[in-house]
Design an enzyme around this catalytic site. Structure first.
Site, PDB file in Angstrom:
ATOM      1  N   LYS A   1       0.813  -1.217   0.000  1.00 28.80           N
ATOM      2  CA  LYS A   1       0.000   0.000   0.000  1.00 28.80           C
ATOM      3  C   LYS A   1       0.849   1.270   0.000  1.00 28.80           C
ATOM      4  CE  LYS A   1      -0.603   0.441   5.002  1.00 28.80           C
ATOM      5  NZ  LYS A   1       0.221   1.649   5.092  1.00 28.80           N
ATOM      6  N   THR A   2       1.954   1.278   0.768  1.00 28.02           N
ATOM      7  CA  THR A   2       2.791   2.485   0.810  1.00 28.02           C
ATOM      8  C   THR A   2       3.423   2.745  -0.553  1.00 28.02           C
ATOM      9  OG1 THR A   2       3.262   2.057   3.150  1.00 28.02           O
ATOM     10  CG2 THR A   2       4.689   3.630   2.012  1.00 28.02           C
TER      11      THR A   2
ATOM     12  N   ASP B   1      -3.344   7.725   4.338  1.00 28.25           N
ATOM     13  CA  ASP B   1      -2.827   6.383   4.605  1.00 28.25           C
ATOM     14  C   ASP B   1      -3.510   5.813   5.848  1.00 28.25           C
ATOM     15  OD1 ASP B   1      -1.226   4.144   4.362  1.00 28.25           O
ATOM     16  OD2 ASP B   1       0.474   5.029   5.413  1.00 28.25           O
ATOM     17  N   GLU B   2      -3.539   4.468   5.961  1.00 29.62           N
ATOM     18  CA  GLU B   2      -4.120   3.777   7.131  1.00 29.62           C
ATOM     19  C   GLU B   2      -5.518   4.326   7.439  1.00 29.62           C
ATOM     20  OE1 GLU B   2      -2.781   1.219   8.202  1.00 29.62           O
ATOM     21  OE2 GLU B   2      -0.589   1.352   8.143  1.00 29.62           O
TER      22      GLU B   2
ATOM     23  N   GLN C   1      -7.703  -4.807   9.173  1.00 30.74           N
ATOM     24  CA  GLN C   1      -6.661  -4.456  10.137  1.00 30.74           C
ATOM     25  C   GLN C   1      -7.069  -3.279  11.021  1.00 30.74           C
ATOM     26  OE1 GLN C   1      -2.393  -4.972   8.797  1.00 30.74           O
ATOM     27  NE2 GLN C   1      -3.357  -4.824   6.773  1.00 30.74           N
TER      28      GLN C   1
ATOM     29  N   ARG D   1       1.723 -11.104  10.289  1.00 34.90           N
ATOM     30  CA  ARG D   1       3.078 -10.621  10.586  1.00 34.90           C
ATOM     31  C   ARG D   1       4.111 -11.661  10.148  1.00 34.90           C
ATOM     32  NH1 ARG D   1       1.999  -6.349   9.766  1.00 34.90           N
ATOM     33  NH2 ARG D   1      -0.028  -7.258   9.311  1.00 34.90           N
TER      34      ARG D   1
END
Length: 730
Positions: free
Chosen positions: A35-36, A225-226, A256, A606
């Site tokens: 995503k970044t 973002d997020e 998330q 993770r």
């Protein structure tokens, strides 16, 4: 012709999200889906291909670290110091307010109060006399009131409505009184706290249309973002800015969204198309982090949530190990399972300690793993937190225990003379210390003879005398009770338990204090005849473990702390009902269960290469033995795959902590060393604990557990195959 090479490293869906530059876009970015990269490449695409002036681009995220990473990536694509506004929400609002705050009644040199400064302000307010308010009682409840005020502001709640949700009427009324006084004092001081930065920027835009329009013209392309972590006030701010051009690009993952407890509102992302009906939706489902086996486990778990978009993570990677599942007889067996597998990963599979993480739902669960890692001399770090015996509340309890066992311990006494708050200030304490030095008396003697003390007034004498009584009582108890009873008595008699129970904002501290008593009880069980002094020596040894730099240390963390991180190997431990999912979630609502399930999804994703999940049928927690059901999330994750549990024969050795290990597929069954010499009566030399004698043995080969008694430290139980790296036979 425009240079499109910056799109070369994107997949087809990522390219479409980057190159679709008009209107509202919602990018649903699954874990590890890049995503970044998409967000930063889109900014570069707007400038280099579309010819947009960097001055007209805004990119917002949540942390300084994330903003720094954004700036670095964008600079690499556009050159140093591009004129793109990249910042956190709070930083952006602070910059706007420093320019515009006079429009809403503040001077331009207004102060921004940190949380510590806000706390000092509220403490000052609470010390002021008020009709009907008990200032002494209020002081003990400071954390409760401060927590309520932060929730009113952070959740953007109406104060009256929020107060109505508080159960106790006295707390309700006092919360409101303190809230309004706190707000009044901030305004008088020309100051804002961190929540005010957001609240006042929204207020500025809503009250001053010309200011809003100016920033709407500036920010023609807005990126967030997020997005799943935004709260109500942050979303209101974004909608106001986006109402100008309509060009808003938000990226996030509803799966998330794990911060509802601190104000994040998942409906912001779920209902985005209600506010922007023409919004286009792109799903980033290709994962670049984890193996297919790990992603399948994550997909199976999260598919049980109802409040989510339909997306499934996949990977083009091949191979990978199966997810390992273990259901222990008890918690000690679970810890041994984790330690044995870490040892195998490092000694047989070529992993580094830094590749490995042990993740848990609650930080009170860390104690046994910290002790085991110390026992086996494995380097570790507590990420995003503090080691168990270094935590504030544990140090306070340890100080009370120390002054009971050693009344001459002045440092410990001065640490807790005003904990819980008794109105004994630092100035008074210093007077007592100075008086003692001049009179040749230790601090205990000064406190014990406080009625005849000439340097403090009568009011102070009464408060000090109350502390002195507690001190004498716990000294008396130390001589009459065994270690577990004494620890539990001190926890209650000191007032620590009641103090932290009254603090709604700090439930973890209560759990940690209870877990401390559990530790004493287990120590006594392992070491019949040993005293609280022996336990304290053991704690000192653990506390003295070297701090690692983290570069090659096992990471020990709560799941919340590691969102955004990744590890080659992840152990998710204590997967039991009422632990994970938490008891609050089980009791309260489906929404809470869904957030817990999202937390499980975050934990699973993770892991890059290997994932281990474990539970325990019986756990000694909060000083009592609990029988536990395995977490529903395990069944959701593995379907009908059988889980290895101890056999009846193996369970007979449970008191020794003998584990039935569900072996990872790569692990050889042969021992890494010969354990046959480890028999009862044999002496050993341990690099950390010195010389000891084997007093008990259970199991064979890699399953052998030895109880070894070290002078002054009691009996410690080792998985011999793991301990051999730091121990030899004499």
């Amino acid at each position: 012709m425009a240079d499109l090479s910056l799109l070369d490293n994107l997949n087809e869906v990522q390219k479409r999200a980057v190159t679709d530059t008009d209107g509202a876009l919602l990018v649903l970015a699954g874990a590890g889906s890049g995503k970044t990269r998409v967000l930063t490449t889109r900014v570069a695409y707007l400038v280099k291909v579309m010819g947009v002036d960097p001055y007209n681009i805004l990119a917002i995220t949540f942390t300084n670290k994330a903003a720094g990473e954004m700036k670095q990536r964008i600079s690499q694509m556009l050159g140093e110091n591009p004129d793109v506004w990249i910042s956190t929400f709070h930083s952006m609002c602070a910059q706007i307010l420093f320019r515009e705050c006079e429009r809403i009644g503040y001077n331009k040199n207004f102060s921004i109060y940190s949380e510590a400064e806000s706390a000092r302000l509220l403490k000052r307010i609470m010390k002021a006399p008020a009709d009907g308010a008990d200032s002494d009682k209020n002081a003990k409840l400071f954390d409760t009131y401060f927590g309520h005020i932060k929730k009113i502001k952070g959740f953007n709640r109406n104060p009256e409505d929020y107060a109505a949700s508080i159960g106790e009427s006295k707390i309700r009324k006092e919360t409101l009184r303190l809230y309004y006084l706190y707000e009044e004092e901030l305004k008088k001081s020309n100051a804002m706290d961190f929540d005010d930065l957001l609240i006042n920027t929204v207020r500025l835009f809503e009250e001053c249309q010309d200011v809003l329009e100016r920033y709407q013209r500036r920010f023609r392309y807005i990126h967030v973002d997020e997005f799943q972590d935004t709260n109500r006030i942050q979303y209101r701010l974004i909608k106001l800015l986006a109402a100008g051009s309509g060009n808003i690009f938000v990226v996030g993952d509803e799966d998330q969204s794990i911060y509802g407890w601190r104000g994040a509102d998942i409906s912001n992302i779920l209902d985005f198309k209600n506010d922007f009906p023409d919004a286009k939706v792109y799903k980033l489902e290709e994962n670049y982090r984890s193996t297919a086996q790990i992603l399948n486990a994550a997909n199976r778990v999260i598919s049980n949530n109802k409040k989510r978009f339909d997306k499934i993570l996949y990977t083009s990677k091949t191979g990978g190990k199966r997810v390992e599942v273990f259901n222990a007889y008890n918690d000690r067996e679970e810890v041994d399972y984790v330690m044995r597998n870490i040892n195998d990963l490092v000694t047989l599979a070529g992993m580094n300690y830094g590749d490995i993480a042990i993740l848990m739902r609650a930080n009170s669960l860390s104690r046994q793993f910290e002790e085991a890692l110390t026992l086996y001399n494995m380097p570790y770090r507590v990420y995003g937190g503090i080691r168990f015996y270094e935590r504030k509340e544990i140090k306070e309890l340890l100080s009370y225990l120390r002054i009971a066992l050693n009344p001459k311990d002045t440092d410990s006494a001065t640490r807790v003379i005003n904990v819980p708050r008794r109105g004994i200030g630092d100035t008074t304490v210093q007077k007592l210390l100075d008086y003692g030095d001049a009179a040749g008396k230790n601090f205990f003697e000064v406190v014990g003879d406080i009625e005849n003390n000439p340097v403090v007034n009568q009011a102070a004498k009464q408060k000090i005398a109350a502390f002195g009584k507690i001190w004498r009582d716990i000294i008396d108890a130390s001589e009459k009770t065994d270690a577990p009873q004494f620890a539990e008595y001190v926890l209650k008699a000191s007032g620590l338990l009641d103090m932290y129970k009254a603090d709604d904002a700090e439930p973890d501290r209560v759990e940690n204090l209870k877990e401390f008593v559990s530790a004493v009880t287990l120590f006594k069980k392992d070491n019949p005849g040993k005293t609280i002094e022996d336990f304290m020596r053991m704690v000192a040894l653990i506390s003295d473990a070297d701090e690692m730099d983290g570069s090659n240390s096992v990471t020990l963390a709560t799941i919340h702390a590691v969102k955004g991180l990744e590890f080659k190997v992840v152990f998710i431990v204590a997967l039991e009902e009422n632990i994970f999912p938490s008891s609050h979630a089980v009791i309260e609502s489906d929404d809470n269960i869904e957030e817990e399930r999202r937390l499980m999804y975050v934990a699973i994703t993770r892991a890059q290469e290997r994932l281990y999940v474990s539970s325990s049928r019986s756990r000694f927690r909060f000083n009592q033995r609990q029988s536990n059901l395995r977490s529903r999330f395990v069944a959701e994750m593995i379907g009908n795959v059988p889980v290895k549990t101890p056999t009846a024969a193996q369970s007979e050795s449970k008191s020794a902590g003998k584990a039935s290990v569900f072996r990872p597929s790569f692990t050889p069954t042969t021992a890494s060393g010969d354990t046959s010499g480890y028999v009862v009566g044999r002496k050993v030399m341990h690099t950390k604990f010195g010389e000891g004698v084997i007093v008990s043995v259970n199991g064979e080969g890699k399953e052998k557990i030895a109880g070894i008694e070290f002078p002054g430290l009691g009996i410690k139980k080792f998985v011999v195959a793991v301990a051999m790296a730091n121990m030899r036979l004499l």
